[in-house]
Design a protein around this motif. Structure first.
Motif, short mmCIF file in Angstrom:
data_model
loop_
_atom_site.label_atom_id
_atom_site.label_comp_id
_atom_site.label_asym_id
_atom_site.label_seq_id
_atom_site.Cartn_x
_atom_site.Cartn_y
_atom_site.Cartn_z
N THR A 22 -5.30 -1.03 -13.66
CA THR A 22 -5.63 0.06 -12.77
C THR A 22 -4.40 0.47 -11.98
O THR A 22 -3.45 -0.29 -11.88
CB THR A 22 -6.78 -0.34 -11.82
N ASP A 23 -4.46 1.64 -11.44
CA ASP A 23 -3.33 2.06 -10.61
C ASP A 23 -3.70 1.97 -9.13
O ASP A 23 -3.00 2.52 -8.30
CB ASP A 23 -2.85 3.45 -11.01
N ILE A 24 -4.80 1.29 -8.81
CA ILE A 24 -5.18 1.12 -7.41
C ILE A 24 -4.47 -0.11 -6.85
O ILE A 24 -4.55 -1.19 -7.41
CB ILE A 24 -6.71 0.99 -7.27
N LEU A 25 -3.78 0.10 -5.73
CA LEU A 25 -3.01 -0.96 -5.10
C LEU A 25 -3.58 -1.27 -3.72
O LEU A 25 -4.04 -0.36 -3.02
CB LEU A 25 -1.55 -0.52 -4.93
N ASP A 26 -3.51 -2.53 -3.32
CA ASP A 26 -3.85 -2.86 -1.94
C ASP A 26 -2.60 -2.67 -1.08
O ASP A 26 -1.55 -2.24 -1.58
CB ASP A 26 -4.43 -4.27 -1.82
N VAL A 27 -2.69 -2.99 0.20
CA VAL A 27 -1.57 -2.73 1.12
C VAL A 27 -0.33 -3.51 0.71
O VAL A 27 0.78 -2.95 0.69
CB VAL A 27 -1.97 -3.07 2.57
N LYS A 28 -0.49 -4.77 0.39
CA LYS A 28 0.67 -5.59 0.03
C LYS A 28 1.32 -5.09 -1.26
O LYS A 28 2.55 -5.02 -1.36
CB LYS A 28 0.27 -7.06 -0.12
N GLU A 29 0.50 -4.74 -2.25
CA GLU A 29 1.04 -4.24 -3.51
C GLU A 29 1.75 -2.89 -3.31
O GLU A 29 2.81 -2.65 -3.88
CB GLU A 29 -0.08 -4.09 -4.54
N ALA A 30 1.14 -2.03 -2.48
CA ALA A 30 1.74 -0.72 -2.22
C ALA A 30 3.07 -0.89 -1.47
O ALA A 30 4.05 -0.20 -1.77
CB ALA A 30 0.79 0.15 -1.41
N ALA A 31 3.11 -1.80 -0.51
CA ALA A 31 4.34 -2.04 0.24
C ALA A 31 5.43 -2.56 -0.70
O ALA A 31 6.58 -2.13 -0.63
CB ALA A 31 4.09 -3.04 1.37
N ALA A 32 5.06 -3.45 -1.61
CA ALA A 32 6.03 -3.96 -2.58
C ALA A 32 6.50 -2.84 -3.50
O ALA A 32 7.69 -2.72 -3.79
CB ALA A 32 5.42 -5.10 -3.39
N PHE A 33 5.57 -2.01 -3.95
CA PHE A 33 5.91 -0.88 -4.82
C PHE A 33 6.88 0.07 -4.13
O PHE A 33 7.83 0.55 -4.74
CB PHE A 33 4.63 -0.15 -5.23
N LEU A 34 6.64 0.34 -2.85
CA LEU A 34 7.49 1.26 -2.09
C LEU A 34 8.73 0.59 -1.51
O LEU A 34 9.56 1.24 -0.89
CB LEU A 34 6.68 1.89 -0.95
N ARG A 35 8.81 -0.73 -1.69
CA ARG A 35 9.91 -1.53 -1.11
C ARG A 35 9.97 -1.29 0.40
O ARG A 35 11.01 -0.96 0.97
CB ARG A 35 11.24 -1.19 -1.77
N SER A 36 8.80 -1.45 1.00
CA SER A 36 8.64 -1.19 2.43
C SER A 36 7.91 -2.37 3.06
O SER A 36 7.35 -3.21 2.36
CB SER A 36 7.83 0.10 2.59
N LYS A 37 7.89 -2.40 4.37
CA LYS A 37 7.12 -3.43 5.08
C LYS A 37 5.67 -2.98 5.20
O LYS A 37 5.39 -1.78 5.27
CB LYS A 37 7.70 -3.66 6.47
N VAL A 38 4.76 -3.94 5.24
CA VAL A 38 3.34 -3.64 5.39
C VAL A 38 3.11 -2.89 6.71
O VAL A 38 2.33 -1.93 6.74
CB VAL A 38 2.49 -4.93 5.32
N THR A 39 3.79 -3.28 7.76
CA THR A 39 3.61 -2.61 9.06
C THR A 39 4.03 -1.14 8.98
O THR A 39 3.38 -0.28 9.58
CB THR A 39 4.39 -3.32 10.18
N THR A 40 5.10 -0.86 8.25
CA THR A 40 5.55 0.52 8.08
C THR A 40 4.48 1.32 7.34
O THR A 40 4.21 2.48 7.68
CB THR A 40 6.88 0.57 7.30
#
Length: 110
Positions: free
Chosen positions: A39-57
């Motif tokens: 699936t292409d649905i990501l949770d917050v941690k996966e999305a942050a990793a995908f965007l190379r960003s922090k979860v808080t950001t």
């Protein structure tokens, strides 16, 4: 190849069976699950990793409604293709892009 199997000597049915067996093994090994939904649905941690960003950001961007997301209960979810489109929307135009737009604009305004 493993066990002396050579693909060139296999029938189409044998190749299908081999591929099915290999894919089943891979899917069973993935995260220890018996089945895996791709699936292409990501949770917050996966999305942050995908965007190379922090979860808080990411939380800040969702709170400000800057980034596309979904909320179910107190959980946030993201679609990978929407995140890719969001990234691409921030594309900085090159000098060539700007010059091309300027030429097109001048030609339309004549």
């Amino acid at each position: 190849m493993e066990n002396g199997i050579y693909l060139s000597g296999m029938s189409k049915a044998e190749l299908k069976d081999l591929l099915r067996e290999i894919l089943t093994d891979i899917l069973k090994d993935h995260r220890g699950r018996d089945t895996v939904m791709i699936t292409d649905i990501l949770d917050v941690k996966e999305a942050a990793a995908f965007l190379r960003s922090k979860v808080t950001t990411l939380y800040e961007k969702t709170s400000a409604k800057i980034i596309p997301h979904f909320k179910k209960g107190n959980k946030l979810y993201f679609r990978r293709h929407q995140l890719e489109a969001w990234i691409e929307n921030g594309k900085v135009k090159t000098v060539d892009d700007l010059q091309s737009e300027a030429v097109s604009y001048r030609l339309r305004k004549k």
